[in-house]
Enzyme design. Structure first.
Site: not given
Ligand code: AKB
Length: 313
Positions: A9, A12, A140, A144
């Site tokens: 990445g 990024g 997401y 995580k």
């Molecule tokens: C997002 O907003 O998805 C990222 C994060 C806070 O991990 N910037």
């Protein structure tokens, strides 16, 4: 032992700054920047094309360059993950598992970023402790939490020296902002400079934990340099600097551009922001490896405005 670092990445938001910082430390010839697409024309150094889901290609690169450390940054963010949850799982969790399995085989040291997205509506909103409820509502966030547990598992089961930080919203100017939620705080500068105006998808009053990229990169390098015995958290460290709502940032930007105005039209990303905390207790990171930030909102806004202005003219 010679350090040979692979950064996934690499172009990024974090990678663009971290690759330069690592090149400064270990030399350009010892950092391999990995991406799914060609490097930006300005990139100087070693660049390889690969998808982190392709374990064989990753292994070939680890052998080719005799890699000793991986900064595994590649992944989809919160809003992008909601557009394609299956892809988010494959890239975010599958990619990490590939790296961790190769770390066992080649004794690699690994950095992997977690996020404040591990927290959800049942987490306390203020001063979130290191060990707390993790019930995120985004794919997401689910990725995580799974990734944090995988890191801890690979450390306890196989002894992989994998270290991680729960990044807050990060503000950097080198790469364009990705498909996240806190990224409004970068988009806003482009609006302020190009149009003297920005329509914010995050509403007034939405306080979120944030950090300037230079602090994030310094903290990441500090964590990776800390003696092994100082690392007491093998899931991911709470990691915090400042917090602000969109209107706080607007006020700061108006100091550089008095003509700037902002309106608020919250969309689906507001729900994500509402599920995240406002402030984080990162005392464990401060105690274990002396973490402390250098940038407040005023300082980072002045730099972001100036640098993005220079970039887009
Ligand atoms: C997002 O907003 O998805 C990222 C994060 C806070 O991990 N910037």
């Amino acid at each position: 032992m010679e350090r040979k670092i692979l950064v996934t990445g690499a172009s990024g938001l974090v990678g663009s700054d971290l690759v330069l910082a690592l090149q400064e430390i270990v030399g350009r010839e010892n950092v391999i920047a990995l991406e799914r697409h060609e490097a930006p024309p300005s990139f100087e150094g070693i660049h390889e094309l690969a998808d982190v889901r392709d374990s064989e290609k990753l292994e070939a690169l680890i052998q080719k360059y005799k890699i000793t450390e991986v900064y595994h940054l590649a992944g989809l963010l919160s809003a992008g993950g909601e557009k394609d949850p299956d892809l988010a799982w494959d890239v975010n969790v599958g990619g990490l598992r590939n790296v961790l399995r190769l770390a066992v085989k080649y004794q690699l040291k690994v950095f992997w970023p977690s996020s404040i997205a591990v927290f959800g509506p049942t987490t306390p909103k203020e001063d979130v402790p290191q060990h707390t409820v993790l019930e995120p509502t985004t794919m997401y966030g689910v990725n995580k939490v799974s990734g944090e547990l995988l890191c801890q598992y690979y450390f306890t089961r196989y002894g992989v020296d994998v270290r991680s930080l729960r990044y807050p919203g990060l503000l950097g100017y080198k790469a364009p902002p990705g498909d996240g939620t806190t990224e409004y705080a970068i988009h806003i500068f482009y609006g302020a400079i190009r149009d003297n105006h920005y329509v914010s998808y995050i509403d007034k009053g939405s306080v979120l934990p944030m950090m300037f990229m230079e602090d994030a990169v310094n903290g990441t390098i500090q964590l990776m340099n800390a003696p092994k015995e100082k690392i007491s958290v093998r899931t991911s460290y709470n990691f915090s600097a400042i917090q602000f709502a969109p209107e706080d940032l607007v006020k700061e930007i108006q100091k550089a551009n008095p003509k700037f105005t902002c309106e608020y039209q919250p969309d689906s990303r507001q729900k994500i922001a509402n599920s995240w905390p406002k402030t984080i207790d990162d005392s464990q990171a401060r105690k274990d490896w002396n973490w402390s930030e250098a940038y407040d909102l005023k300082k980072l806004t002045a730099i972001m405005y100036q640098k993005i202005k220079e970039k887009i003219g």
